[in-house]
Structures are given as C-alpha cells and as structure tokens.
Write a protein that holds these residues in place. Sequence first.
Motif, PDB file in Angstrom:
ATOM      1  N   MET A  44       1.411   4.007  -1.577  1.00 45.01           N
ATOM      2  CA  MET A  44       0.446   3.627  -0.557  1.00 45.01           C
ATOM      3  C   MET A  44      -0.601   2.669  -1.136  1.00 45.01           C
ATOM      4  SD  MET A  44      -1.818   6.517   1.246  1.00 45.01           S
ATOM      5  CE  MET A  44      -3.422   6.146   1.903  1.00 45.01           C
ATOM      6  N   MET A  45      -1.054   3.000  -2.336  1.00 43.13           N
ATOM      7  CA  MET A  45      -2.048   2.157  -3.004  1.00 43.13           C
ATOM      8  C   MET A  45      -1.460   0.781  -3.322  1.00 43.13           C
ATOM      9  SD  MET A  45      -2.586   1.070  -6.362  1.00 43.13           S
ATOM     10  CE  MET A  45      -1.613   2.200  -7.345  1.00 43.13           C
ATOM     11  N   VAL A  46      -0.245   0.789  -3.880  1.00 41.21           N
ATOM     12  CA  VAL A  46       0.390  -0.486  -4.227  1.00 41.21           C
ATOM     13  C   VAL A  46       0.549  -1.352  -2.978  1.00 41.21           C
ATOM     14  CG1 VAL A  46       2.551  -1.531  -4.998  1.00 41.21           C
ATOM     15  CG2 VAL A  46       1.583   0.386  -6.262  1.00 41.21           C
ATOM     16  N   ALA A  47       0.922  -0.707  -1.873  1.00 43.06           N
ATOM     17  CA  ALA A  47       1.084  -1.460  -0.627  1.00 43.06           C
ATOM     18  C   ALA A  47      -0.228  -2.116  -0.219  1.00 43.06           C
ATOM     19  CB  ALA A  47       1.584  -0.532   0.476  1.00 43.06           C
ATOM     20  N   ALA A  48      -1.323  -1.378  -0.370  1.00 41.43           N
ATOM     21  CA  ALA A  48      -2.624  -1.955  -0.013  1.00 41.43           C
ATOM     22  C   ALA A  48      -2.903  -3.190  -0.874  1.00 41.43           C
ATOM     23  CB  ALA A  48      -3.725  -0.917  -0.191  1.00 41.43           C
ATOM     24  N   TYR A  49      -2.535  -3.118  -2.148  1.00 42.80           N
ATOM     25  CA  TYR A  49      -2.722  -4.280  -3.023  1.00 42.80           C
ATOM     26  C   TYR A  49      -1.803  -5.430  -2.613  1.00 42.80           C
ATOM     27  CZ  TYR A  49      -5.990  -2.587  -6.475  1.00 42.80           C
ATOM     28  OH  TYR A  49      -7.128  -2.160  -7.090  1.00 42.80           O
ATOM     29  N   LEU A  50      -0.554  -5.091  -2.270  1.00 41.10           N
ATOM     30  CA  LEU A  50       0.398  -6.158  -1.902  1.00 41.10           C
ATOM     31  C   LEU A  50      -0.130  -6.939  -0.715  1.00 41.10           C
ATOM     32  CD1 LEU A  50       3.852  -4.356  -2.289  1.00 41.10           C
ATOM     33  CD2 LEU A  50       2.883  -6.161  -3.731  1.00 41.10           C
ATOM     34  N   VAL A  51      -0.601  -6.220   0.301  1.00 40.37           N
ATOM     35  CA  VAL A  51      -1.063  -6.932   1.491  1.00 40.37           C
ATOM     36  C   VAL A  51      -2.348  -7.699   1.169  1.00 40.37           C
ATOM     37  CG1 VAL A  51      -2.432  -5.099   2.580  1.00 40.37           C
ATOM     38  CG2 VAL A  51      -1.254  -6.757   3.996  1.00 40.37           C
ATOM     39  N   THR A  52      -3.179  -7.123   0.311  1.00 37.34           N
ATOM     40  CA  THR A  52      -4.403  -7.827  -0.067  1.00 37.34           C
ATOM     41  C   THR A  52      -4.079  -9.150  -0.755  1.00 37.34           C
ATOM     42  OG1 THR A  52      -5.531  -5.733  -0.388  1.00 37.34           O
ATOM     43  CG2 THR A  52      -6.529  -7.657  -1.403  1.00 37.34           C
ATOM     44  N   PHE A  53      -3.182  -9.089  -1.738  1.00 39.82           N
ATOM     45  CA  PHE A  53      -2.843 -10.313  -2.456  1.00 39.82           C
ATOM     46  C   PHE A  53      -2.141 -11.316  -1.548  1.00 39.82           C
ATOM     47  CE2 PHE A  53      -3.300  -7.741  -6.452  1.00 39.82           C
ATOM     48  CZ  PHE A  53      -4.387  -8.459  -6.913  1.00 39.82           C
ATOM     49  N   ALA A  54      -1.314 -10.797  -0.645  1.00 39.95           N
ATOM     50  CA  ALA A  54      -0.630 -11.698   0.274  1.00 39.95           C
ATOM     51  C   ALA A  54      -1.640 -12.417   1.156  1.00 39.95           C
ATOM     52  CB  ALA A  54       0.371 -10.925   1.121  1.00 39.95           C
ATOM     53  N   LEU A  55      -2.633 -11.682   1.636  1.00 40.91           N
ATOM     54  CA  LEU A  55      -3.647 -12.302   2.483  1.00 40.91           C
ATOM     55  C   LEU A  55      -4.514 -13.273   1.681  1.00 40.91           C
ATOM     56  CD1 LEU A  55      -4.698  -9.241   4.687  1.00 40.91           C
ATOM     57  CD2 LEU A  55      -3.379 -11.244   5.403  1.00 40.91           C
ATOM     58  N   PHE A  56      -4.849 -12.864   0.458  1.00 39.54           N
ATOM     59  CA  PHE A  56      -5.608 -13.771  -0.417  1.00 39.54           C
ATOM     60  C   PHE A  56      -4.843 -15.067  -0.613  1.00 39.54           C
ATOM     61  CE2 PHE A  56      -8.241 -10.435  -2.967  1.00 39.54           C
ATOM     62  CZ  PHE A  56      -9.051 -10.275  -1.847  1.00 39.54           C
ATOM     63  N   ALA A  57      -3.510 -14.950  -0.716  1.00 38.22           N
ATOM     64  CA  ALA A  57      -2.700 -16.138  -0.970  1.00 38.22           C
ATOM     65  C   ALA A  57      -2.535 -16.977   0.294  1.00 38.22           C
ATOM     66  CB  ALA A  57      -1.337 -15.729  -1.505  1.00 38.22           C
ATOM     67  N   GLY A  58      -3.138 -16.513   1.387  1.00 42.35           N
ATOM     68  CA  GLY A  58      -3.107 -17.308   2.594  1.00 42.35           C
ATOM     69  C   GLY A  58      -1.924 -17.053   3.510  1.00 42.35           C
ATOM     70  N   MET A  59      -1.183 -15.981   3.259  1.00 41.61           N
ATOM     71  CA  MET A  59      -0.074 -15.665   4.165  1.00 41.61           C
ATOM     72  C   MET A  59      -0.637 -15.241   5.513  1.00 41.61           C
ATOM     73  SD  MET A  59       2.947 -13.323   2.664  1.00 41.61           S
ATOM     74  CE  MET A  59       3.563 -13.561   1.034  1.00 41.61           C
TER      75      MET A  59
END
Lengths: 324, 233, 354
Positions: A44-59
């Motif tokens: 669950m935590m990793v998923a939160a990071y994945l979406v955070t980084f994806a959004l940071f990357a402008g996805m």
Amino acid sequence: MGDYFIQQVVNAVSAGSLYALMAVGLALIFSILRLINFAHGDIMMVAAYLVTFALFAGMPLPAALVFMVVGAVVIGLLMERIAYRPIRGAAEVAMLLTSFAVGQILQNGTLLVSRLAGEPVQIAFPAPDIVNGVVAFGAITVPKVNIVSLVTGAVLLTLLTVFVTRTRLGLSMHAAAEDLPAARLMGIRVNRVVATAFAISSGLAAVAGFLYASQAGQINPYLGFTPVLKAFIAAVIGGFGSLSGAVVGAYALGILEVIPTALSGIADILPPGAVPPGVHDLLTQVFPSSLGSYRDAFVFVFLILMLLFRPNGIVGGGGREEVP
Amino acid sequence: MLELRDLHVFYGNIRAVNGASLRVETGELVAIIGSNGAGKSTTLKSISGLLRPRSGAIVYDGRDISNESTDRIVALGISHCPEGRHIFGRLTVRENLILGGVQRPAAEARRDIELVEDTFPRLRDRMKQAGGTLSGGEQQMLAIARALMSKPRLLLLDEPSLGLAPIMVEHIFEVIEGLKRQGLTILLVEQNVHHALDAADRAYVMETGRITFEGAADSLRHDPRIEQSYFGL
Amino acid sequence: MSPRVAGPLLSILGLSVGLALLDASGLAFWQGLMINLAIFTILVVSLNLASGFTGVFSLGNIGFMALGAYISAILTLPLAVKSEYLPDLPSWLAGVHLDQVVGPLPVGWLAATLIAGLLVAFVALLVGAVLMRLSGHFVAVATLGFLVIVRVILFNADGFTRGSRTFSNVTPYTNLWWAWACAVLVIYAVWRLKRSQYGRAMFAQRRDRWAAQSVGISILRPRLLAFVIGAFFTAIAGSLYAHFITSFSPTVFYFDLTFRVITMLVVGGMGSVSGSVIGSVVVLALAEGLRRVEDVTLLYGLSGALLAAFFIAVIVFRPEGIMGQREISFDRLSTRLRSLRGGGGPEGPETEAP
Ligand SMILES: Nc1ncnc2c1ncn2[C@@H]1O[C@H](COP(=O)(O)OP(=O)(O)O)[C@@H](O)[C@H]1O
Ligand SMILES: [Mg+2]
C-alpha cells in the motif's frame, strides 16, 4: 447534534471502506496460504509512492493510477515468487516473520529510491482534485476522499465478489482455500491461483494506498504499518480467511474506531441544559477530550478480546484453541 | 498402462510405502486391499503427484511420471478420487463439478455436467445445494462424478465405500462396475474386500508398505491366507 | 577443575580482560558498540526464553523494554531536574529521586532498575495471563497489539513521559561493566533455567502441547513463567539502554527494534542461549558494517533492506539458525582441543543436544 452523529457515521463508513479494501486482500492470502502477510501494508505504501512519483513526473491522473496498480501488482507477484513460495507450508510464525522481513525490504527500498530521487523522507502527497477538498451536504461537510473511498470500495468489492463466485479461477481460489490437496487433485494450478490472489490483493492494496495517502496528505516509507494492523483486526473481527467476513469486520472496525472520538466530544456537543450539570461533568470526566488519542490502544484491546473470546469472528462460532 | 516399480514413500522419516510394485493394464479394474495404515492411500497419492516418492518409478503410458506435478498428471488423464471424499463443502454441487473439469475448455466441461447428471440422477436435484449439505452417499457420488469431469483414462478410487450404509455401498459398486463396462481403467483401494474382489479383475494385497499377495480376484477370494486375514471370523 | 566449570569461568575471565583493555583504550566507538552488544544480548536471550523455549512467539517485548527505560529514567531523575522537567508528575512520584551513589556503586539506579524490572514483570503477568492462552501467529499479532498499546500510552501520558518529546537528562550510569555484568547474569540465569525442570516443561509444551497436557504438564504455567521472566530481563535491558543513551522518545521502542531483536534470535537459533549470543554478535556486526557502507555511499535504507534479505535467506535455507536448540558444550570443546593436541578422545561437534 444530529449532524455531529451523521458526520461520525460518514467517517466510520469511509474508514470502513478503506479497511475493507485492505482486509479482503489480507484474508484472501491467508485463506489459501495461512500466511498473515504483514507486507500488505507496505505494498500500500509503495503504491502511494508510485502514484506520487508518476504525478511528479507529469503523468495524467488515469495513467498514474494505472501505473500505480500495475506496479503494485508486479511487486506483489515478485514478493510471492521470491520470498513466500520457498517457505510455503512452513510454520505459521516463520511465514509471518518472513512477511515482516519483506515489509522491511519494501520500506528500506522505498527510502533508498526516494532519497536517490532527492526527496525527503516525508513527502506531501499530491492529492488530485477528485479527492481533495470537501463537499457540503446542508449543514454537514464531508471530505471528498471519504466519498471516493466509499464508492471505490463498493465497486471493487462487488467486482471481486463476481470474480470469486462466477469465474473458474475465482472458484479455484475458493477451492484452494477450503482444501488445498483436493484442489490440486482437480488439476488446479496452485501456483497460478496463489499468484492471482497476490495480484488481486496487491491491486486492492494499491487503491487503498492511494486513498489513504489522500486522506493523510503526506507519505513516508513507514505509513503501511498501522493500516495493515487495522486490516488484520478487521479480518479477525470477520473471522479470518472469510472474504465477506473481512468486509463486515472492516466496517465494524470503522464504527468501533469513531466511538472513542465520538464519546470524547459528547459532553461538549450536548445542547446546554439538556442534561443536569452533574451529568455533564461526569461525562466530561469519563470521556475526556483526550480519549480520541487513545483510539489505537482501544482497538487493540478490542483485538485481543476478539482473539480470546471469538477467534472465529463475530459471525463465526465461539470457542478457541483451548489451553488449560 | 500404469506400472509402479519398487516404490518407496516417506512422510519425513516415517516410511509409509516400502518397495511396492504393481501394474494396471488398460481396461482393467485392479483392487488394492489391505488393513488400515498399510500404505494404500500413500500409494495413490504418489501416483497423482500429491506426494513425491523417495525412490522407484511410476510409469504411465511408458513414461516416468514420478516427478510430474499434480496438474500435469491430471492433464495426462489420471484422476484421483481421494479417501474421505474431500468435497468442497461451501461450494455448490455444480461448482464442485465445474472444478473437476477445470483444465478442460469451459463449454465442453459444462456439457459434461449434463452427462454426469444422467449417470448420477440423485445429484441432478442438488446442483445448487452446498456440497457440505449432502449425505455421505451423495457426497461420494459427487466425488466420483467430480473426478470423472476431467475425462480421465485412469481413475484412482480410494475407499469409496468408507462409512456408507450397505445399500449405498451396493449402489456405489454398481456405478464402479458401470464405469468399468464403459472401458475406464480403474485402480481401486478398498477395505470392503468382498465387494472389491467381486468387482475387480485382479487384486494386490498390501501390508506395511509392501505388496504381499497378488493374483486374479477370483483366486485371491479363495486363498485361505486372505480369508484368514481379511474375511475374519 | 572440570571443563564444565572451567569453561565458563575462563570465558568470563577472558571477557573481563577484554573489557578492561577496552575500558583503558579510550576507544569510545568500540566501547559504545560493546555496551550495545550487551543490551542486545539481554534482549535476545530474554526473547529466546519467552519465545524460543516455548514456541509462543511474542512481538511485544520491546514494549517491556520501553516501560523499563521510562520507569527507571523517571525514578532516577534528580529532584532539581525533575520538578522542572516533569512538572505534572503526581506528588508521590515527584519526590522520588533514586540518584544516590555509595562509593563506586550507583545504588539508587540499581534499585530503580530492580523496581522497573519487578513492575514490568507484574505487567507481564497480567498481560501474559491473557495472551499466553493464544497460540501460533495469533499470539504474535496480539503481542504486537500490546506493543502498539504501550506506544500509544507513552505518547499520551505526557505527565510521565513528556509524550512525543524527547526524554533527556537521564543520568549516564550504564558503562561497559554494568552492561556486561547484567548480560552475563541474564545469560547464566536463562542457561540454568533451560536445564531446570521449568525449562524442560517449556520445551515439552512447545514440542507437543497435547502430549504435554496428557502427562499433566500445564501449558499456560511454563509459557507464563517464561513470558514474565523474559519481561523482567527485558526491562533491565531497557534501564541499561536509558542510562546509556540518556535521551530517547517512544519512537525508539517500536517495530524496527523488535525486528532487529527477532533477526538476532532467529539467526542464532530459537531455543539456544549460546545461539542468542552468537546471533547478537553476528547481526550487530553485520548491521554496523552495513551502516558504515550506508554512511559512505549515502544509500540510506540499504542496510535495512539487506539485513531483511539476509533474514529471509536464513528462514529459507537454515530455519533452525546457527545453533538450533543446541548449546556450546565446554566438555566437548575441551575434549576436542585435547585431541587436537595429540591426545585421543572422541571427535565430534562442540555442541550438545538440549
Ligand atoms: N500425513 C502423514 N504424516 C505422517 N504419517 C502418515 C501420514 N499419512 C499417513 N501416514 C502413515 O503412513 C502409513 C500409511 O498410511 P496410509 O497410506 O494412509 O494407509 P492406508 O491408506 O493403507 O490406510 C501409516 O502408518 C500412516 O500412519
Ligand atoms: Mg487410506
């Protein structure tokens, strides 16, 4: 007064949806492998990071969400393949400890990656608009994320129900949970069933992670610990291993959790003069405003009582493994 | 069709099968009889891949399958109906049958459920009922029906008459003989020696992990040593 | 002197000489590491008693450590500091200051440590009487619940613990000698216990609870005994820790530390006292080494991840750990040595079955 309680009920139900998404995944794995997968919270935590980084990357949001779910599923599958398969059927405690270790790897791995990416340990979660802010219904305001949790929970749990009851893979999962040797005799590929269970459970955990992070507003590598414990409690309340039980337990836990918070404020929200001053003082003393901060202690006491007196859940029968 | 050569199987350090050898020819009904704990179930579990033999060979259609996984063995045409039936009690009768045919194309398996209903009319009215609510005899029929759903060429039957009322035992054996007449090869483990030897072409006697007698069912039935040990009194 | 007596005495002598040299050397880092090792050894040996001997896996022992640390720290705080630092203490506690020192002996602290140990043992008795009835992973999760409860209480009992703020000003009584004196005592006590009838009852109910019951061995009693004694020693480790580190907050006493101690226990071998010592040394050395790598490479998180991977590898490839349930036997060791020197004597591993 009435609004106050409606507010608490909404909080309870939306927390319940989150716990349900988590608890169902935990129960699914447990029912087949007898493994309490504590690393579930870390997925669950990793998923939160994945979406955070994806959004940071402008996805864009949809792509980021897909990336999150797929990433979580892949990690869940790897975890099963590398760590859990070699010890399948080992002693319960050995499996539990392994899952702790897997959790540590995920936490430290996330810390490592996030530091390498130049981020601090605690990151503000870039919650998108859909889960950001509140909606007002007359006098009461409800955070949007609570509504989204509720709806997402309902939709995903319905889909899961259809999957486990209507598809052969779902039935295989059920069979493996009920009687593993018999399931193998049917020609069911147990590895495939287990992998599916991990995929589903990780996918649900990912969604829960997104919702949880939106609620919390911040993420760090250790955020999975408390939710997974809560999910475990929910699963125990529902009779561990039963999917529907886990859902029931999750909503029960959601309600249980708001009780101390609700009680702690009770003296203040009573209209003046509704009760004699003596009663008012008594209420303030018995339910001090600090009661809410003991919430976690309160639910764990409840967990211990459940394990002792109703280990088969509130729906299942009483009785436990007796020790004289 | 099937041949076991000098099979040794252990549970940890406990030896359960100790050098058993036997053969089953295509179309035969072969019985293994023997008292409790002789290693009969263990032998069947090794054939179906639930247990790995420590040594020895399990040759099926000319190839050694002793290291194959259970799902591969089912795919090769061996179906194992286990002792104690092992119905999925919380799934319905239909769902149990669906799982029996889980490896076959869904549509084909669905059609076969109807065929099964013809062989086991008592199951027809119970399709939507949970497996756990059936009577012992009905559960046994469901277990056999479920084992047939994978379209096996070799059926392993472990104590199908265990714990059933006499009338039900008769019925189960009628079903077994019917399957044999249809050409199915059957390896039957039974403690009900009378019925087993009546139905079987040949039989093996197993004691403490070894085969101690073998022969045509008729000859075994009249063997004084068998009479003494297994017909008792 | 028989090797059975001479062996341990020689080991203690060796340890003393080593500590004296280290003490004189002034190498602060290594001194700190050795104190840490002593504290970890106590934690691991105690957990071994509570879990390895009985098979009842407890994840709550760091909660006992936390209680021990806070109790001893509060009790020993000098009056002047106390009134200012913990103004909300109830009056009966506010006047207590176990900071007396007689000659070289910090008697106040020793008393405080003992009180902490006894209080925590009492808590363990109450908690254990309930939790030791559970088994398998449920007891693990329930004791984890206890850990969470302790943490919530520590965070919220501001008046006693300063809540989430750091608790500092703790007098640094702990030194190499006290730490290792306690460690040796705990090792000795648990080792003796293992061989006593109580220890045998603990192992017996672990091996086969139904059989143990049928020959009249109670299951709850040995489990509870192990749990309570383990908690007592763990609280002492807490006191040593508090007066070594001198400032801490509730976050220290949580899951990371729990997991570290479990890793040491499993690596050493559940059920073996010497294994616990070996496990502590190995894992602490590994952790320290990896931390160095981390500091140099700045790859924070690497050490935690690698240690956890190591732990999984142990569970998969060597689930009984280094020692299993065996102990180092000085008898065999000496025979072995003698045979190496040219004498006869049977060859064999330096271990004995429990
Ligand atoms: N799961 C098991 N673990 C250990 N021993 C077993 C197990 N199953 C069977 N055994 C032992 O193996 C031997 C053979 O058992 P089994 O094959 O079930 O005998 P049968 O089917 O002829 O009654 C028995 O001595 C039995 O106690
Ligand atoms: Mg049998």
